[in-house]
Design a protein around this motif. Structure first.
Motif, PDB file in Angstrom:
ATOM      1  N   GLY A 130     -21.124  20.940  34.134  1.00 61.89           N
ATOM      2  CA  GLY A 130     -22.110  21.936  33.720  1.00 61.89           C
ATOM      3  C   GLY A 130     -21.780  22.557  32.384  1.00 61.89           C
ATOM      4  O   GLY A 130     -22.657  22.713  31.526  1.00 61.89           O
ATOM      5  N   SER A 131     -20.511  22.899  32.177  1.00 63.73           N
ATOM      6  CA  SER A 131     -20.116  23.526  30.911  1.00 63.73           C
ATOM      7  C   SER A 131     -20.306  22.570  29.748  1.00 63.73           C
ATOM      8  O   SER A 131     -20.840  22.954  28.693  1.00 63.73           O
ATOM      9  CB  SER A 131     -18.649  23.975  30.983  1.00 63.73           C
ATOM     10  N   PHE A 132     -19.880  21.304  29.929  1.00 65.73           N
ATOM     11  CA  PHE A 132     -20.005  20.369  28.811  1.00 65.73           C
ATOM     12  C   PHE A 132     -21.468  20.020  28.562  1.00 65.73           C
ATOM     13  O   PHE A 132     -21.869  19.814  27.407  1.00 65.73           O
ATOM     14  CB  PHE A 132     -19.198  19.098  29.055  1.00 65.73           C
ATOM     15  N   ALA A 133     -22.287  19.968  29.612  1.00 66.90           N
ATOM     16  CA  ALA A 133     -23.714  19.695  29.422  1.00 66.90           C
ATOM     17  C   ALA A 133     -24.363  20.805  28.601  1.00 66.90           C
ATOM     18  O   ALA A 133     -25.200  20.542  27.717  1.00 66.90           O
ATOM     19  CB  ALA A 133     -24.407  19.555  30.778  1.00 66.90           C
ATOM     20  N   LEU A 134     -23.979  22.048  28.861  1.00 64.84           N
ATOM     21  CA  LEU A 134     -24.526  23.166  28.083  1.00 64.84           C
ATOM     22  C   LEU A 134     -24.016  23.138  26.649  1.00 64.84           C
ATOM     23  O   LEU A 134     -24.757  23.452  25.711  1.00 64.84           O
ATOM     24  CB  LEU A 134     -24.173  24.491  28.764  1.00 64.84           C
ATOM     25  N   PHE A 135     -22.747  22.772  26.464  1.00 59.27           N
ATOM     26  CA  PHE A 135     -22.235  22.612  25.106  1.00 59.27           C
ATOM     27  C   PHE A 135     -23.021  21.528  24.360  1.00 59.27           C
ATOM     28  O   PHE A 135     -23.408  21.706  23.203  1.00 59.27           O
ATOM     29  CB  PHE A 135     -20.745  22.253  25.137  1.00 59.27           C
ATOM     30  N   PHE A 136     -23.266  20.408  25.020  1.00 59.34           N
ATOM     31  CA  PHE A 136     -24.025  19.310  24.426  1.00 59.34           C
ATOM     32  C   PHE A 136     -25.429  19.779  24.042  1.00 59.34           C
ATOM     33  O   PHE A 136     -25.904  19.518  22.930  1.00 59.34           O
ATOM     34  CB  PHE A 136     -24.109  18.156  25.431  1.00 59.34           C
ATOM     35  N   LEU A 137     -26.078  20.514  24.941  1.00 58.13           N
ATOM     36  CA  LEU A 137     -27.444  20.972  24.693  1.00 58.13           C
ATOM     37  C   LEU A 137     -27.504  21.969  23.544  1.00 58.13           C
ATOM     38  O   LEU A 137     -28.460  21.972  22.755  1.00 58.13           O
ATOM     39  CB  LEU A 137     -28.007  21.608  25.962  1.00 58.13           C
ATOM     40  N   LEU A 138     -26.473  22.817  23.419  1.00 55.36           N
ATOM     41  CA  LEU A 138     -26.503  23.924  22.460  1.00 55.36           C
ATOM     42  C   LEU A 138     -25.736  23.641  21.162  1.00 55.36           C
ATOM     43  O   LEU A 138     -25.639  24.523  20.309  1.00 55.36           O
ATOM     44  CB  LEU A 138     -25.923  25.185  23.112  1.00 55.36           C
ATOM     45  N   ARG A 139     -25.224  22.423  21.004  1.00 55.06           N
ATOM     46  CA  ARG A 139     -24.366  22.129  19.857  1.00 55.06           C
ATOM     47  C   ARG A 139     -25.034  22.449  18.522  1.00 55.06           C
ATOM     48  O   ARG A 139     -24.377  22.875  17.570  1.00 55.06           O
ATOM     49  CB  ARG A 139     -23.950  20.643  19.891  1.00 55.06           C
ATOM     50  N   ASN A 140     -26.346  22.279  18.416  1.00 47.56           N
ATOM     51  CA  ASN A 140     -27.038  22.446  17.136  1.00 47.56           C
ATOM     52  C   ASN A 140     -27.732  23.803  16.979  1.00 47.56           C
ATOM     53  O   ASN A 140     -28.558  23.963  16.078  1.00 47.56           O
ATOM     54  CB  ASN A 140     -28.084  21.339  16.957  1.00 47.56           C
ATOM     55  N   VAL A 141     -27.405  24.784  17.833  1.00 48.89           N
ATOM     56  CA  VAL A 141     -28.110  26.067  17.717  1.00 48.89           C
ATOM     57  C   VAL A 141     -27.847  26.735  16.374  1.00 48.89           C
ATOM     58  O   VAL A 141     -28.699  27.464  15.861  1.00 48.89           O
ATOM     59  CB  VAL A 141     -27.751  27.034  18.875  1.00 48.89           C
TER      60      VAL A 141
END
Length: 241
Positions: A130-141
């Motif tokens: 879950g943590s890495f999936a959120l990091f992946f999703l938010l990497r370009n914020v």
């Protein structure tokens, strides 16, 4: 909490510090002393830089549960980052360090304290995924998108990118400048990936415990090394560049 010193973690941190020092030495030569090195602006150099920060952040999250006093460690890192910001604002205001890696690591460590008991109820594997999936999703914020690197899912509202506070969260205004920028989003979720990895790969399960002279010492005292490395690099550049 783990009490036996895990020298392999110090060694890995020390090796990463050496890589970081080399990278920052190249940065000084290119951007402060005008050396013309096109490769340093290439994708290969970007991968080098990312390998350093990913390793530091994952290791910091992993080691959070090993420390006896996470509040003390978090405050030391946060105020170390404040010192770096203050010095760069005075010495090189055109290239300041605002919300740099030390500020981030200190903030992440402090934010994890009230969440620790809640996180203990989350299965370790689910926490990592879950943590890495959120990091992946938010990497370009930071650049206005959801997504990872060249993958862009959707554009975020421009109104979110307004001031220093939004920059601290991960939404920097167009005028924001920092030569070392690590906002809470997305990096907090990489820190928490390391946090949950600790429970999947407890240090006592690691069959080897490598200690290398100097390198392991550097890893053990990484905050001191980080704070001193740039002044030493500046002196060396002045002498030899």
């Amino acid at each position: 909490m783990q009490r036996t010193r895990q020298h392999s973690l110090d060694t890995l941190r020390g090796l990463t510090l050496i890589s970081m020092i080399a990278f920052h030495g190249c940065w000084d030569l290119v951007y402060l002393y005008g050396r013309n090195w096109d490769w340093y602006r290439s994708f290969g150099a970007y991968v080098w830089q990312q390998s350093i920060c990913w390793t530091f952040i994952l290791l910091s999250g992993y080691c959070w549960q090993m420390g006896r006093n996470p509040m003390k460690r978090g405050l030391m890192a946060f105020f170390g980052g404040a010192v770096v910001s203050a010095v760069t604002l005075v010495i090189m205001p055109e290239e300041p360090i605002l919300f740099g890696v030390l500020t981030f690591l200190g903030t992440a460590a402090l934010l994890t304290i009230p969440l620790h008991s809640l996180f203990q109820r989350i299965p370790a594997k689910a926490g990592v995924i879950g943590s890495f999936a959120l990091f992946f999703l938010l990497r370009n914020v930071n650049i206005g998108y959801l997504g990872f690197e060249k993958i862009r899912f959707c554009k975020l509202p421009i109104s979110w990118y307004r001031n220093l506070f939004t920059a601290f969260l991960g939404f920097p205004a167009p005028s924001f400048i920092s030569s070392d920028y690590f906002s809470l989003l997305p990096w907090l979720f990489l820190f928490w990936t390391g946090y949950f990895l600790y429970r999947l790969a407890l240090p006592e399960r690691i069959p080897i415990n490598i200690k290398l002279p100097v390198i392991s010492w550097m890893g053990r005292y990484s905050l001191v090394v980080y704070l001193l490395h740039q002044p030493i690099l500046y002196v060396l550049c002045e002498l030899f560049a």
